[in-house]
Design a protein around this motif. Structure first.
Motif, PDB file in Angstrom:
ATOM      1  N   ASN A 137      -6.281  10.998 -13.504  1.00 43.31           N
ATOM      2  CA  ASN A 137      -4.701  11.125 -13.671  1.00 43.31           C
ATOM      3  C   ASN A 137      -4.237  12.427 -12.859  1.00 43.31           C
ATOM      4  N   ILE A 138      -3.071  12.419 -12.023  1.00 43.31           N
ATOM      5  CA  ILE A 138      -2.961  13.492 -11.545  1.00 43.31           C
ATOM      6  C   ILE A 138      -2.318  14.701 -12.615  1.00 43.31           C
ATOM      7  N   ALA A 139      -1.371  14.124 -13.492  1.00 48.16           N
ATOM      8  CA  ALA A 139      -0.812  15.226 -14.463  1.00 48.16           C
ATOM      9  C   ALA A 139      -1.904  15.723 -15.225  1.00 48.16           C
ATOM     10  N   ALA A 140      -3.023  14.546 -15.767  1.00 46.14           N
ATOM     11  CA  ALA A 140      -3.986  15.279 -16.619  1.00 46.14           C
ATOM     12  C   ALA A 140      -4.881  16.372 -15.799  1.00 46.14           C
ATOM     13  N   LEU A 141      -4.977  16.021 -14.627  1.00 43.58           N
ATOM     14  CA  LEU A 141      -5.887  16.798 -13.631  1.00 43.58           C
ATOM     15  C   LEU A 141      -5.221  18.166 -13.442  1.00 43.58           C
ATOM     16  N   ALA A 142      -3.823  17.898 -13.274  1.00 40.95           N
ATOM     17  CA  ALA A 142      -3.169  19.351 -13.279  1.00 40.95           C
ATOM     18  C   ALA A 142      -3.351  20.061 -14.444  1.00 40.95           C
ATOM     19  N   ASN A 143      -3.085  19.496 -15.518  1.00 38.98           N
ATOM     20  CA  ASN A 143      -3.410  20.325 -16.820  1.00 38.98           C
ATOM     21  C   ASN A 143      -4.492  20.849 -16.920  1.00 38.98           C
TER      22      ASN A 143
ATOM     23  N   PHE B 114      -4.578   2.733  -2.526  1.00 35.24           N
ATOM     24  CA  PHE B 114      -3.377   2.245  -1.896  1.00 35.24           C
ATOM     25  C   PHE B 114      -3.532   2.963  -0.322  1.00 35.24           C
ATOM     26  N   LEU B 115      -3.792   4.069  -0.196  1.00 38.57           N
ATOM     27  CA  LEU B 115      -4.054   4.597   1.099  1.00 38.57           C
ATOM     28  C   LEU B 115      -4.867   3.797   1.924  1.00 38.57           C
ATOM     29  N   GLU B 116      -5.984   3.249   1.501  1.00 37.02           N
ATOM     30  CA  GLU B 116      -6.807   2.601   2.208  1.00 37.02           C
ATOM     31  C   GLU B 116      -6.321   1.154   2.197  1.00 37.02           C
ATOM     32  N   ILE B 117      -5.569   0.549   1.646  1.00 38.30           N
ATOM     33  CA  ILE B 117      -4.828  -0.728   1.898  1.00 38.30           C
ATOM     34  C   ILE B 117      -3.760  -0.678   2.878  1.00 38.30           C
ATOM     35  N   ALA B 118      -3.095   0.450   2.707  1.00 40.96           N
ATOM     36  CA  ALA B 118      -1.924   0.779   3.868  1.00 40.96           C
ATOM     37  C   ALA B 118      -2.682   0.921   5.254  1.00 40.96           C
TER      38      ALA B 118
ATOM     39  N   GLY C 278       0.713  -1.115  -0.126  1.00 36.93           N
ATOM     40  CA  GLY C 278       0.053  -0.082   0.160  1.00 36.93           C
ATOM     41  C   GLY C 278       0.729   1.163  -0.022  1.00 36.93           C
ATOM     42  N   MET C 279       1.990   1.099   0.709  1.00 31.75           N
ATOM     43  CA  MET C 279       2.851   2.369   1.067  1.00 31.75           C
ATOM     44  C   MET C 279       3.505   2.835  -0.412  1.00 31.75           C
ATOM     45  N   LEU C 280       4.273   1.646  -1.139  1.00 30.60           N
ATOM     46  CA  LEU C 280       4.790   1.699  -2.285  1.00 30.60           C
ATOM     47  C   LEU C 280       3.906   2.149  -3.397  1.00 30.60           C
ATOM     48  N   GLY C 281       2.424   1.559  -3.229  1.00 31.49           N
ATOM     49  CA  GLY C 281       1.770   1.913  -4.424  1.00 31.49           C
ATOM     50  C   GLY C 281       1.549   3.478  -4.151  1.00 31.49           C
ATOM     51  N   MET C 282       1.066   3.964  -2.783  1.00 31.56           N
ATOM     52  CA  MET C 282       0.876   5.418  -2.756  1.00 31.56           C
ATOM     53  C   MET C 282       2.009   6.335  -3.423  1.00 31.56           C
TER      54      MET C 282
ATOM     55  N   ASP D 272      -2.122   8.176 -10.347  1.00 34.62           N
ATOM     56  CA  ASP D 272      -3.483   8.174 -10.354  1.00 34.62           C
ATOM     57  C   ASP D 272      -3.997   8.590  -9.011  1.00 34.62           C
ATOM     58  N   ILE D 273      -4.960   9.334  -9.053  1.00 34.22           N
ATOM     59  CA  ILE D 273      -5.431   9.921  -7.667  1.00 34.22           C
ATOM     60  C   ILE D 273      -6.162   8.953  -7.100  1.00 34.22           C
ATOM     61  N   PHE D 274      -6.990   8.360  -7.815  1.00 33.53           N
ATOM     62  CA  PHE D 274      -8.001   7.378  -7.196  1.00 33.53           C
ATOM     63  C   PHE D 274      -7.339   6.055  -6.731  1.00 33.53           C
ATOM     64  N   ASN D 275      -6.501   5.805  -7.684  1.00 39.83           N
ATOM     65  CA  ASN D 275      -5.474   4.716  -7.096  1.00 39.83           C
ATOM     66  C   ASN D 275      -4.647   4.892  -5.980  1.00 39.83           C
ATOM     67  N   MET D 276      -4.295   6.151  -5.854  1.00 42.67           N
ATOM     68  CA  MET D 276      -3.678   6.464  -4.428  1.00 42.67           C
ATOM     69  C   MET D 276      -4.608   6.465  -3.480  1.00 42.67           C
TER      70      MET D 276
END
Lengths: 118, 499
Positions: free
Chosen positions: B182-188, B128-132, B112-116, B121-125
């Motif tokens: 996607n974080i980068a796409a969102l940031a854009n 992984f936050l939940e897994i950890a 979970g930690m490494l995945g975060m 991808d913010i949803f994926n984050m």
């Protein structure tokens, strides 16, 4: 790899280690020049505590809660103030979160956008 | 793990250690590659990483792992700490029941930690936050025979659930506007609307609570002190993963679209509060692990201060070049140092608990006679934490002091005072636990078992190495990580461009 540039000065740990080693060698040298003709196992090497008997290890050891008593006593008002909200109750922690979230949101909403707002 | 455990406990332990060792190897190889070639991206479920935006979709639907210098910096910390903690747990958990579950949950926590830290991808984050969080909560409460373990576990899981819920809510706000995850796409695409501002507040506060920032820190000493020591050390790295998520949100997701000065000052204020309240609360403690946990809160404040200063001047190129960049370097460098020396302190405290069965400092005394090696290593960790030269804590703190002084001298003075009090709290611990005449009840005490000593020795070696050669970390890891954070345009371009 050794020197760390901070932009204003530099830090070289190796020089520091050499300086520390030099001071320690000097300290050991001065210590070695001290008195050597004392008699071991006599009153000369016994702990002197104003003529009183040296207490047993359990009694002689200062416990952690007595360390920095003066510091804690001086700052007792500060500690009273910061300990009061730390109840350990999870509802209170959630309230702190809500409070911080509200403050954070208000500040962010009130201060407008940044330099590259689209 | 359970199947291996049914066959042989040594096989299970070997698989766990080998898995973490292999992870460490992969992370090191990836770090070298990123240092030489820049950002890496991997799209799960796609034949090629370039296929991130299929023509029939208006947004990338796949989970994208992206690893730049900041991600790999965090992954290096997490994988190293996890490996060391796992080695330590071979001895510290030897007499515990349910070790199959323990190692399974530990590997899940590390995943979970490494995945975060590696997802783009913010949803994926969030996932992984939940897994950890779930595995971390279970591990905190692992030793149910102690009354305070389930309590600590409950607090950890409730805090994690609140933080996770807020992160999910923020993701919902962003997704509802931009159809992007996607974080980068969102940031854009981000417009910094009112909803974006609320999402920013939600994300920032959720991650701040997860990393244990004052005044949302109260769960941290309760959880850290009761968790098995190996897990406490991994949780320390997990808190850093939340800090990474905070920095990624501030710099890469919102960047200059938000008012950086406002958010920078929020981090600075919370950082200073964490430093001061963390260290002064530590003075009060009688439980050795709670004391170190409060010191963790304090050290987190240093990182928030350093990176907060960098964020506050992000829109001012002159100030950023003059001191902001160095302040951030100090903050980021302190992240790895913090994991190392606090890890060492926790491991040493764990040795004491393992040998005498109590964490109460009032019941200790003269342990240095029996635990000579542990005492020396504890002192090393304490000196590093207090920022004494020539150890690694000094190298990162000096960067923070000097650069923050140019931003605001009062903040630098507070930081120095906090470091002095940090030294004082460890003088108290060392004095009351290790010095003095040997108490008769500890006459039979033996030094730590070998796996514990090996773990502490590795951490000590790295502390000394980073202290004597700070340039290794600063030039190869911290500077690239800071550059990855502050150059939002490069981050967006590298991912959206489908490199």
């Amino acid at each position: 790899m050794v020197i760390l540039e901070s932009g204003y000065a530099f830090w070289n740990p190796i020089i520091w280690v050499i300086a520390l080693a030099t001071v320690m060698i000097l300290a050991l040298y001065f210590r070695s020049r001290g008195q050597k003709n004392y008699k071991k196992g006599t009153a000369q090497t016994k702990i002197f505590l104003c003529g009183e008997d040296v207490p047993e290890p359990e009694l002689g050891h200062i416990k952690a809660s007595n360390v920095y008593w003066g510091f804690l006593e001086t700052l007792k008002d500060y500690y009273y103030a910061i300990l009061k909200p730390q109840t350990g109750i999870i509802n209170d922690l959630a309230l702190w979160f809500v409070l911080l979230l509200a403050i954070g949101a208000i500040v962010i909403l009130a201060t407008g956008a940044g330099a590259v707002a689209k | 793990m359970p199947i291996a455990g049914m066959i042989n406990s040594k096989l299970r332990n070997t698989i766990a250690i080998a898995g973490l060792l292999f992870t460490e190897f992969l992370v090191v190889v990836l770090a070298r590659d990123i240092y030489l070639n820049g950002l890496h991206m991997y799209t799960l479920g796609a034949s090629s990483p370039e296929i991130t935006t299929p023509a029939k979709f208006i947004f990338p639907v796949r989970i994208i792992l992206e690893v730049d210098s900041m991600n790999i910096f965090m992954a290096l910390i997490s994988s190293t700490i996890a490996l060391i903690a796992a080695i330590y747990s071979m001895a510290s958990m030897k007499k515990e029941t349910g070790q199959d579950k323990f190692y399974f949950l530990t590997l899940l926590l590390v995943s979970g930690m490494l995945g975060m830290e590696m997802t783009g991808d913010i949803f994926n984050m969030f996932v992984f936050l939940e897994i950890a969080s779930i595995s971390g909560g279970a591990l905190v409460a692992f030793r149910t025979r102690y009354a305070d373990s389930p309590e600590g576990g409950l607090k950890y899981i409730v805090v994690s659930a609140i933080a996770g819920l807020m992160v999910l809510f923020a993701i919902g706000l962003l997704y509802s506007q931009y159809d992007l995850l996607n974080i980068a796409a969102l940031a854009n695409a981000i417009q910094y609307t009112t909803l974006d501002k609320i999402a920013l507040a939600l994300l920032a506060m959720a991650f701040l609570m997860k990393l244990g920032s004052v005044p949302m820190h109260m769960w941290l000493p309760d959880a850290y002190s009761v968790a098995p020591t190996a897990i406490t050390v991994i949780l320390l790295a997990n808190s850093q993963a939340s800090m990474y998520a905070l920095f990624r949100t501030c710099f890469s997701l919102f960047g200059l679209t938000m008012n950086v000065n406002t958010l920078g000052w929020m981090l600075i204020i919370l950082g200073v509060l964490s430093m001061f309240i963390g260290v002064t609360m530590a003075v009060l403690q009688r439980d050795i692990k709670r004391l170190i946990a409060y010191n963790c809160i304090c050290e987190s404040g240093f990182m928030l201060l350093g990176v907060g200063v960098g964020l506050a001047v992000l829109d001012n190129p002159t100030a950023l070049a003059t001191y902001g960049f160095q302040a951030m370097t100090g903050g980021i460098f302190h992240m790895v140092n913090h994991a190392l020396f606090e890890g060492l302190l926790f491991l040493a405290a764990g040795v004491i608990f393992h040998r005498i069965g109590t964490r109460n400092l009032n019941e200790m005394g003269g342990l240095g006679h029996g635990l000579k090696f542990t005492a020396v290593l504890f002192l090393l960790g304490a000196f590093a934490s207090s920022g004494l030269p020539p150890l690694n804590g000094f190298a990162s703190k000096i960067l923070i002091y000097e650069s923050v002084y140019h931003f605001n001298p009062v903040l630098a003075i507070i930081a120095v005072i906090v470091s002095i009090i940090t030294l004082a709290i460890f003088v108290k611990v060392f004095f009351s636990a290790f010095t003095g005449q040997m108490l008769p009840k500890f006459k039979e005490i033996k030094e730590a078992p070998k796996p514990m000593m090996i773990s502490m020795t590795i951490l000590s070696g790295i502390i000394i190495l980073f202290g004597l050669f700070p340039g290794i970390v600063v030039d190869w890891l911290a500077h690239p990580a800071v550059n990855a954070l502050i150059n939002q345009a490069s981050y967006i371009n590298a991912i959206i461009g489908g490199r």
